[in-house]
Design an enzyme around this catalytic site. Structure first.
Site, PDB file in Angstrom:
ATOM      1  N   HIS A 373       0.838  -1.208   0.000  1.00 52.29           N
ATOM      2  CA  HIS A 373       0.000   0.000   0.000  1.00 52.29           C
ATOM      3  C   HIS A 373       0.869   1.252   0.000  1.00 52.29           C
ATOM      4  O   HIS A 373       1.035   1.924   1.016  1.00 52.29           O
ATOM      5  CB  HIS A 373      -0.950  -0.013   1.205  1.00 52.29           C
ATOM      6  CG  HIS A 373      -1.984  -1.080   1.133  1.00 52.29           C
ATOM      7  ND1 HIS A 373      -1.890  -2.267   1.840  1.00 52.29           N
ATOM      8  CD2 HIS A 373      -3.143  -1.169   0.421  1.00 52.29           C
ATOM      9  CE1 HIS A 373      -2.940  -3.018   1.583  1.00 52.29           C
ATOM     10  NE2 HIS A 373      -3.725  -2.383   0.719  1.00 52.29           N
ATOM     11  N   LEU A 376       3.228   3.276  -5.452  1.00 48.74           N
ATOM     12  CA  LEU A 376       3.276   2.387  -6.613  1.00 48.74           C
ATOM     13  C   LEU A 376       1.912   1.729  -6.828  1.00 48.74           C
ATOM     14  O   LEU A 376       1.432   1.613  -7.963  1.00 48.74           O
ATOM     15  CB  LEU A 376       4.357   1.334  -6.408  1.00 48.74           C
ATOM     16  CG  LEU A 376       4.872   0.603  -7.648  1.00 48.74           C
ATOM     17  CD1 LEU A 376       5.513   1.577  -8.625  1.00 48.74           C
ATOM     18  CD2 LEU A 376       5.883  -0.469  -7.247  1.00 48.74           C
ATOM     19  N   ASP A 525      -8.711  -1.829  -7.733  1.00 46.75           N
ATOM     20  CA  ASP A 525      -8.004  -1.982  -6.463  1.00 46.75           C
ATOM     21  C   ASP A 525      -7.464  -3.392  -6.267  1.00 46.75           C
ATOM     22  O   ASP A 525      -6.332  -3.573  -5.801  1.00 46.75           O
ATOM     23  CB  ASP A 525      -8.960  -1.605  -5.322  1.00 46.75           C
ATOM     24  CG  ASP A 525      -8.256  -1.587  -3.972  1.00 46.75           C
ATOM     25  OD1 ASP A 525      -7.043  -1.290  -3.936  1.00 46.75           O
ATOM     26  OD2 ASP A 525      -8.924  -1.838  -2.948  1.00 46.75           O
ATOM     27  N   PHE A 579      -8.004 -15.933  -2.519  1.00 51.35           N
ATOM     28  CA  PHE A 579      -8.229 -14.556  -2.955  1.00 51.35           C
ATOM     29  C   PHE A 579      -8.868 -14.520  -4.343  1.00 51.35           C
ATOM     30  O   PHE A 579      -9.840 -13.783  -4.579  1.00 51.35           O
ATOM     31  CB  PHE A 579      -6.892 -13.809  -2.957  1.00 51.35           C
ATOM     32  CG  PHE A 579      -6.908 -12.535  -3.748  1.00 51.35           C
ATOM     33  CD1 PHE A 579      -7.610 -11.431  -3.300  1.00 51.35           C
ATOM     34  CD2 PHE A 579      -6.226 -12.434  -4.951  1.00 51.35           C
ATOM     35  CE1 PHE A 579      -7.634 -10.244  -4.036  1.00 51.35           C
ATOM     36  CE2 PHE A 579      -6.238 -11.265  -5.694  1.00 51.35           C
ATOM     37  CZ  PHE A 579      -6.952 -10.170  -5.230  1.00 51.35           C
TER      38      PHE A 579
END
Length: 654
Positions: A373, A376, A525, A579
């Site tokens: 976070h 970049l 995101d 994920f």
């Protein structure tokens, strides 16, 4: 004539005909009604004949012939004047029955000329309509070419670099353009290249020494420079706009003179002419965009590789990680490029100095010690958002310019000030941020709040020219989009979005429009899961390292270690499979369905957005194989112990 009027016209034609001729059976009436319904011209002629017969009972054969002759003259539009014309024509013909043949011929000629005029008028209208369609096609093609052209400012910066290279190469030599412009024999156009050569080489052209063409500026390059000077001064120097409007004509002439003459002689020395007068304001030296101490400057004009790399923004697999080899301020450079490329600076009248100050504060507000976070990640999400605007939500309806502006700002700032720990850690630690935001979307509330704190600064207020309505819209979209990135709310947002997509809700619906914008930023995101494998593996390693560092901190503080952050129990391949299966894949499948079902511009089978789900399945296959290799004791994917990438880059530069 609309549908209801046309229908009434058809039924009335049959009714009035039957009213005048009381000798039709029901079968004949139905036949007439059917013909009138399917042929509006028949209906028109029917009502005309009926009215004429009503005024002339028991017509002779000659009179019937005259009546029929009125139908030979086509009238394209069904209007009251058409019916009136036919009635007048009939009465004129009827009154001429007893006249000589010459008068009758003259009348027929007049009617024929009128008929020809009507036909030619219709033909002219058809030609005009065809030309309009061709112009529309040409305009659409022109817009497409304009969108595909490289950024004009980038081209100008490259030209400036060419001029600077010319100066450096020639050193103290006298540099000049040829006194007269040469026309190449092979070229037949009237726009010759203007050649910049060293003075020595011009004088020695009698020999066999080949001319150095590295510094040739084409006429197109000259036009680019002049256009930028006249219309977009920020392409060369980002300063506040002068209070008085510049004299565009004089600026254009000055620009042309400067870039076509190149130098002015002062004795035996020559000086490059790089001074412009835009409302009597002298710009900084070329290659510099610094306007005040502490404000960052774009280095695109000094680094051609950086400019070439940024021009790939808009592709889904844009390599943001590759920016680290070219710059240590990725969010600043990407943000500056995107604002120029999408035309946001011009459309919303953003002061160039305020834009640079805003982007500087955004870049510096990210924590370079974070693995994932950081600035970049901000740059990567912004670049991904550009793709999703063009190939996603932008294809699904009337995407408002203010929404594009809002999404870009939200993408740049969506993780601003991130401490490297998640919401659960801050709540468990009773952090002051958790207390401030009542344990609800702690980080996301902080990100949106920090965004508007920066925007409220006078030096960074890039929204000061917005109308009140646009400002309220901007604030709503930015806040709601950033809040939607909270993964604890992931399924709430996704299920609501999916329900609307399944119900085929139109994009014009305001609630659904906001949902689509939220889904767009969410896809950007967590988009690394849908990037090509080599990029996805690097981002996966960075987020895993950041999680593990949180787990180590929790262990040191005696806190319960968050399951995903426990390096002693987590297998990276299986965590990434989770994920992709439970977060990325459902979101991107729903977003793809949204784009496919609402797409307005091209074939549904040829949509660029489909690359996202395709990459997800490829990445899933890799992690499944990696999990099997791990179980067999021969894992391929291993985390290294390198420091956070941005921190490493800044230390190298220091």
């Amino acid at each position: 004539m609309n549908i209801s009027q046309t229908t009434i016209y058809r039924y009335f034609s049959v009714w009035i005909f039957i009213f005048n001729f009381d000798l039709f059976s029901h079968a004949k009436a139905i036949i007439l009604l059917s013909l009138a319904y399917f042929n509006i011209k028949f209906a028109e002629n029917l009502i005309t004949y009926s009215l004429i017969y009503f005024t002339t009972p028991n017509p002779s054969i000659f009179e019937i012939g005259l009546i029929l002759s009125t139908f030979l003259f086509p009238l394209e539009e069904i209007e009251p004047k058409a019916l009136t014309f036919k009635l007048i024509l009939w009465f004129l013909l009827k009154t001429t029955c007893n006249r000589n043949i010459i008068e009758l011929s003259i009348l027929i000629i007049i009617v024929s000329v009128y008929s020809l005029y009507q036909n030619s008028s219709h033909h002219a209208k058809s030609e005009l309509h065809t030309k309009l369609e061709e112009l529309q096609v040409e305009l659409a093609a022109s817009k497409e070419r304009e969108q595909n052209k490289p950024n004009l400012s980038m081209r100008v910066r490259r030209i400036i670099k060419k001029l600077k290279l010319m100066q450096e190469t020639n050193g103290t030599k006298s540099v000049s353009s040829q006194d007269s412009v040469e026309y190449t024999q092979e070229r037949k156009d009237t726009d010759p290249d203007i050649k910049f050569l060293s003075h020595d080489r011009i004088n020695n052209t009698e020999g066999n020494e080949p001319l150095d063409t590295r510094f040739w500026l084409s006429s197109e390059e000259i036009k680019d420079i002049i256009y930028n000077l006249v219309t977009t001064e920020t392409a060369l120097w980002p300063q506040s706009r002068p209070k008085e409007e510049p004299d565009v004509a004089n600026v254009s002439l000055e620009a042309k003179r400067r870039y076509t003459q190149a130098v002015a002689y002062t004795g035996q020395n020559s000086e490059a002419i790089f001074k412009a007068q835009r409302a009597s304001i002298k710009p900084p030296s070329l290659g510099s965009t610094r306007v005040s101490f502490g404000v960052m400057r774009s280095t695109v004009e000094e680094n051609e590789d950086l400019g070439g790399h940024l021009e790939k923004i808009g592709m889904w697999d844009f390599d943001t990680l590759g920016l680290l080899e070219l710059t240590d301020k990725p969010a600043f450079e990407v943000g500056f490029y995107v604002f120029e490329t999408l035309g946001l600076t011009e459309e919303f009248h953003i002061d160039s100095h305020k834009l640079l100050s805003f982007l500087t504060d955004v870049e510096r507000s990210y924590n370079a010690t974070n693995y994932y976070h950081n600035a970049l990640h901000s740059a990567d999400v912004t670049a991904s958002t550009v793709f999703l605007i063009r190939e996603g939500v932008g294809r699904c309806g009337n995407l408002l310019s203010i929404d594009v502006f809002s999404l870009i700002v939200a993408a740049l700032c969506h993780d601003i000030g991130h401490p490297g720990f998640n919401n659960a850690f801050l709540v468990a630690k009773d952090d002051k941020l958790a207390l401030k935001y009542n344990d609800q979307s702690v980080l996301e509330n902080m990100h949106s709040c920090s965004t508007f704190k920066i925007l409220r600064s006078d030096d960074c207020n890039i929204i000061d020219r917005l109308s009140r309505a646009d400002y309220l819209r901007f604030r709503k979209v930015v806040i709601m989009s950033i809040l939607a990135t909270d993964l604890q709310r992931h399924y709430d947002v996704l299920n609501e979005f999916k329900t609307s997509v399944k119900a085929h809700t139109k994009y014009e619906d305001e609630k659904f429009r906001i949902l689509a914008l939220q889904a767009t930023l969410k896809c950007a995101d967590i988009g690394h899961g849908s990037k090509k494998l080599d990029l996805h593996k690097i981002w996966s390693g960075l987020i895993t390292k950041e999680f593990f560092r949180q787990g180590d901190t929790e262990r040191q503080k005696g806190m319960t270690v968050t399951p995903l952050c426990d390096r002693n129990n987590i297998v990276v391949s299986r965590s990434q499979m989770g994920f992709l299966n439970f977060l990325a894949k459902p979101l991107f499948e729903c977003y793809e369905e949204f784009v496919v079902s609402n797409n307005e511009e091209q074939d549904k089978d040829d949509l660029e957005i489909k690359i996202c789900t395709k990459n997800i399945f490829n990445n899933l296959a890799y992690w499944e194989e990696e999990a099997q290799r791990y179980d067999e004791g021969r894992p391929e994917y291993l985390l290294d112990d390198s420091p956070p990438p941005l921190l490493k880059k800044k230390l190298q530069n220091a």
